[in-house]
Design a protein around this motif. Structure first.
Motif, short mmCIF file in Angstrom:
data_model
loop_
_atom_site.label_atom_id
_atom_site.label_comp_id
_atom_site.label_asym_id
_atom_site.label_seq_id
_atom_site.Cartn_x
_atom_site.Cartn_y
_atom_site.Cartn_z
N GLU A 176 0.29 -1.13 -0.68
CA GLU A 176 0.11 -0.12 0.02
C GLU A 176 0.99 1.29 0.04
O GLU A 176 0.78 2.30 -0.93
N ALA A 177 2.07 1.32 0.39
CA ALA A 177 2.61 2.29 1.22
C ALA A 177 3.69 2.54 -0.06
O ALA A 177 3.74 3.81 -0.72
N GLN A 178 3.62 1.66 -1.32
CA GLN A 178 4.47 2.25 -2.34
C GLN A 178 3.51 2.22 -2.95
O GLN A 178 3.40 2.82 -4.54
N LYS A 179 2.22 1.51 -3.40
CA LYS A 179 0.91 2.63 -4.21
C LYS A 179 0.62 3.59 -3.81
O LYS A 179 0.80 4.55 -4.94
N TRP A 180 1.39 4.42 -3.09
CA TRP A 180 1.09 5.75 -2.28
C TRP A 180 2.65 6.76 -3.30
O TRP A 180 1.83 7.62 -3.47
N ASP A 181 3.37 5.97 -3.25
CA ASP A 181 4.55 7.00 -4.00
C ASP A 181 3.87 6.30 -5.13
O ASP A 181 4.71 7.92 -6.27
N PHE A 182 4.77 5.63 -5.79
CA PHE A 182 4.36 4.86 -7.48
C PHE A 182 3.50 5.41 -7.99
O PHE A 182 3.07 5.25 -8.72
N TYR B 46 4.71 -2.96 11.23
CA TYR B 46 4.43 -2.09 13.02
C TYR B 46 3.73 -1.18 12.32
O TYR B 46 2.65 -0.56 11.72
N ARG B 47 3.79 -0.87 13.95
CA ARG B 47 1.86 0.56 13.43
C ARG B 47 2.91 1.38 12.75
O ARG B 47 1.85 2.10 12.15
N ASN B 48 3.92 2.07 12.57
CA ASN B 48 4.39 2.83 11.47
C ASN B 48 5.01 3.00 10.40
O ASN B 48 5.54 2.98 9.71
N GLY B 49 4.52 0.88 10.14
CA GLY B 49 4.90 0.46 8.94
C GLY B 49 5.38 1.05 7.63
O GLY B 49 5.75 0.94 7.00
N GLY B 50 3.75 1.39 7.18
CA GLY B 50 3.73 2.02 6.09
C GLY B 50 4.61 3.36 5.73
O GLY B 50 5.35 3.09 4.97
N ASN B 51 4.51 4.19 6.67
CA ASN B 51 5.55 5.26 6.72
C ASN B 51 7.17 5.29 6.38
O ASN B 51 7.07 6.20 5.97
N THR B 52 7.13 3.86 7.13
CA THR B 52 8.51 3.37 6.97
C THR B 52 9.11 3.43 6.06
O THR B 52 10.32 3.73 5.44
N ILE B 53 8.04 1.88 5.18
CA ILE B 53 8.24 2.29 3.83
C ILE B 53 8.32 3.58 2.99
O ILE B 53 9.54 3.73 1.65
N ARG B 54 7.34 4.31 2.86
CA ARG B 54 7.17 5.92 2.36
C ARG B 54 8.63 6.46 2.46
O ARG B 54 9.60 7.08 1.39
N GLY C 31 -9.67 9.17 1.99
CA GLY C 31 -9.93 9.62 2.85
C GLY C 31 -8.79 9.28 4.65
O GLY C 31 -8.68 9.48 5.41
N MET C 32 -7.44 9.45 4.24
CA MET C 32 -6.45 9.02 5.24
C MET C 32 -5.26 10.18 4.75
O MET C 32 -5.86 11.07 3.46
N ASP C 33 -4.67 10.85 5.64
CA ASP C 33 -3.48 11.55 5.49
C ASP C 33 -2.47 11.16 4.55
O ASP C 33 -1.60 10.02 5.28
N GLY C 34 -2.05 12.12 3.55
CA GLY C 34 -1.13 11.37 2.38
C GLY C 34 0.79 11.30 3.13
O GLY C 34 1.10 11.03 2.45
N ASN D 168 -1.55 2.64 7.22
CA ASN D 168 -2.28 2.54 6.47
C ASN D 168 -3.51 1.29 6.18
O ASN D 168 -4.56 1.04 5.11
N GLY D 169 -3.35 0.79 6.88
CA GLY D 169 -4.46 -0.04 7.81
C GLY D 169 -4.75 -1.55 6.73
O GLY D 169 -5.02 -2.51 6.78
N LEU D 170 -3.44 -1.67 5.87
CA LEU D 170 -3.14 -2.87 5.10
C LEU D 170 -2.30 -4.08 5.38
O LEU D 170 -1.74 -5.02 4.89
#
Length: 668
Positions: free
Chosen positions: A140-146, A294-302, A531-534, A651-653
């Motif tokens: 999900e993180a990389q879908k947000w970025d790329f 982790y709870r901050n896992g998506g943010n970490t990959i981003r 509906g999430m903070d990007g 990011n919920g996923l």
């Protein structure tokens, strides 16, 4: 008579190897690698070799079983199908089809394993799980970025000058990438490994960097901070191919290097060193699947993606933010196979806390659970809640080849075929982009049946048998329909044994991204649409001495629950020659603090549960860190997931399996 047949490995793994399978008198006797395979070249791991033992295991389930008064008894297939059909019919008529939960995972990669989705969609639509215990937050993180999560082709590593292996123990989980690393080092590339654990991959690196678990995103921020201070960023790429850089810059300026060093437990000079490494292009980054748990896992990959982006290592040979390669799976005609338009109702539970959702569901309540391709009682976080949930429903049906912890709770256990006992084709969306053919080589033992046979029979009983009235060849041709124009057919796949799929071998080389803006997005508009903070943030793990100091006083050590070396999750433990043991690998500073020695019996616990095991002291694990293998069943000492939390990632996923503080003490 002994014959050697060509096949492919079905395990949910990075490598998806080509195999040579020895068959004698209708039985698989040996599994070796296929030396002709273009990627795996004859080398396979012990898990692949054990596929023969898994097919022939003395504990294979051979007949349908029904649990009566706490005891399993063998029943005929007709009875099993009739009774399960009656229960599916009654639940749908009384409560609606979403009173059925389909709990599934990805134990094997056969394309036709996805027919479970077709069955439940044609049934009317059920409650499905969403997200992934493994890699969902990073996808999900990389879908947000790329706009997509895709990686460079394996052979592109030959053009890399510097290679950063970040949180991936390739020697254990991705052996053919490990071979590529050895080749790259021999030709002069410089290899860096970043990981809390000094593992087998770190041993071949030119430099190893240990980082505090869960703090990899802050490490990336430190590197970006120095890159910008030293004017090493790729301004042309930033200005022409990205949006949201000003937001990233504000974030980076909001924290000092000294604070980052405190959080990551990495010396300040390292940030400058790695800023220069990333600027010395081409630098490739290969991420593992643990940093996002982790709870901050998506943010970490981003944040790691952002580091690769501002250094200008996106879309160039030898570069990339290589995490997954889901363009491989996107090559196939899944909607034709699964028929999502047929469902009339639909409900989703996050996979991480499906147990709580089962217990809380009211409109409608969950009355029946179908488990396929998974063993949730071992794999789900917080085992005690999972056991309570799966025991609470009126009917639990498990399809498996062995009596897993989940199967032991079931009302009906249906014995299914394993690898080499059914025809299919296999692929992996993690590493290389070849699809491999696997013919049927032997018959299943006893009355074990293929998943496809079971779904077809149940569909016939329920009145939609026409939706399953296809031959196995027709099903596979259906999956390959989208590739017909590329000259890829089932006939060709059978003849060649593997086919290279038409993918981007160097992603984003044209700088056309699949985001809403068409650019790389430091601030994600897709997140906003959802509906999430990007925006990227300075987010911490949920369980740490900074985010929960009181919790950390009681549970001062960080637990990492890694994949076992000789088992694909829980699948291989029942066929080990020596009984599995719970091994508790601890950092040297923990051993010194608590006067623990190799071989000591210990208890590891937190507020969620407790587990006992045997100590092994590792000198090069990050301080205050404990490492344990996941997947061990109750009979061998219990799942480490007795200790892990059921929260989802930011990011919920994704899961938060690594976001786990524990305590430890010597016993006995």
């Amino acid at each position: 008579m002994e014959t050697i047949q060509h096949s492919a490995c079905p395990l949910n793994c990075w490598d998806n190897c080509g195999l040579q399978v020895t068959v004698e008198d209708g039985k698989v006797t040996k599994v070796n690698g296929d030396p002709d395979h273009p990627i795996t070249k004859g080398k396979i791991c012990s898990r692949g070799r054990m596929l023969a033992d898994r097919a022939n295991g003395s504990e294979r389930l051979l007949f349908p079983l029904k649990q009566v008064n706490g005891q399993f008894k063998q029943i005929p297939w007709n009875q099993a199908l009739d009774e399960i059909t009656a229960k599916l019919t009654d639940v749908k008529q009384t409560y609606g089809s979403t009173a059925v939960l389909h709990s599934h995972d990805y134990a094997n990669n056969g394309i036709l394993k996805n027919l479970d989705q077709r069955f439940f969609n044609c049934y009317g639509g059920v409650t499905e799980i969403v997200g992934s215990l493994c890699w969902g937050a990073g996808i999900e993180a990389q879908k947000w970025d790329f706009g997509n999560a895709i990686s460079h082709a394996p052979n592109d590593l030959a053009t890399s000058k510097n290679i950063i292996v970040w949180g991936r123990n390739a020697a254990r989980t991705n052996m053919h990438f490990y071979e590529k690393l050895l080749e790259a080092k021999k030709r002069g590339a410089t290899i860096y490994v970043i990981d809390p654990v000094y593992n087998a991959t770190a041993k071949i690196a030119n430099q190893y960097l240990s980082v505090k678990p869960g703090m990899d995103g802050f490490l990336a921020i430190g590197m970006m901070k120095e890159m910008i201070r030293l004017h090493l960023e790729d301004r042309e790429f930033i200005e022409t191919s990205t949006i949201g850089f000003a937001d990233l810059l504000e974030l980076i300026n909001g924290i000092s290097l000294e604070k980052i060093s405190e959080l990551t437990e990495v010396p300040v000079p390292v940030f400058s060193q790695f800023a220069q490494i990333y600027a010395d292009k081409p630098t490739a980054t290969y991420m593992g699947l643990g940093m996002q748990r982790y709870r901050n896992g998506g943010n970490t990959i981003r944040l790691i993606d952002a580091l690769v982006a501002i250094s200008g290592n996106i879309g160039i040979p030898g570069g990339g933010a290589n995490y997954a390669n889901i363009q491989v799976g996107q090559s196939f005609s899944f909607e034709q196979l699964t028929l999502p338009n047929r469902r009339q109702r639909h409900r989703q539970f996050p996979i991480m806390h499906q147990a709580e959702e089962v217990l809380a569901a009211a409109d409608p309540p969950i009355k029946m659970i179908f488990v396929t391709c998974g063993n949730p009682l071992t794999q789900l976080p917080n085992t005690s809640i999972a056991e309570k949930a799966f025991s609470s429903v009126e009917t639990l049906v498990v399809m498996d080849s062995y009596m897993t912890d989940t199967a032991k709770l079931a009302d009906y256990v249906l014995p299914v075929a394993v690898s080499f006992e059914e025809e299919d084709f296999y692929y992996s969306s993690m590493y290389h982009h070849y699809v491999n053919y696997g013919p049927k080589l032997v018959d299943p033992p006893g009355e074990a049946k293929s998943d496809l046979w079971i779904w077809t029979k149940l569909a016939e009983h329920l009145g939609f048998g026409g939706d399953f009235a296809f031959t196995r060849e027709q099903w596979m041709e259906m999956c390959l329909a989208s590739l017909k124009n590329q000259g890829i057919s089932l006939e060709k796949l059978k003849k060649q044994r593997w086919i290279e799929l038409p993918v981007q071998e160097i992603p984003w080389a044209d700088r056309k991204f699949q985001t809403p803006s068409g650019k790389y997005e430091f601030t994600s508009s897709l997140a906003s649409i959802k509906g999430m903070d990007g925006q990227l943030t300075l987010s911490l793990p949920r369980e740490s001495k900074w985010s929960q100091p009181d919790l950390a006083k009681n549970y001062p050590y960080h637990l990492l629950t890694i994949h076992p070396l000789r088992s694909n999750h829980s699948q291989h433990y029942p066929i080990w020659k020596n009984e599995p043991q719970v091994r508790v690998e601890i950092a040297k500073n923990i051993a010194d603090q608590l006067n623990l020695q190799d071989g000591d019996r210990v208890r590891v616990w937190n507020e969620r549960g407790t587990i006992e095991g045997t100590v092994a002291i590792a000198g090069k694990i990050h301080p205050d860190t404990i490492v344990m293998d996941e997947g061990i069943s109750k009979v061998f000492g219990g799942s480490v997931n007795q200790l892990t939390a059921t929260l989802e990632s930011d990011n919920g996923l994704g899961s938060t399996l690594y976001d786990c503080l524990v305590n430890i003490e010597k016993i006995g």
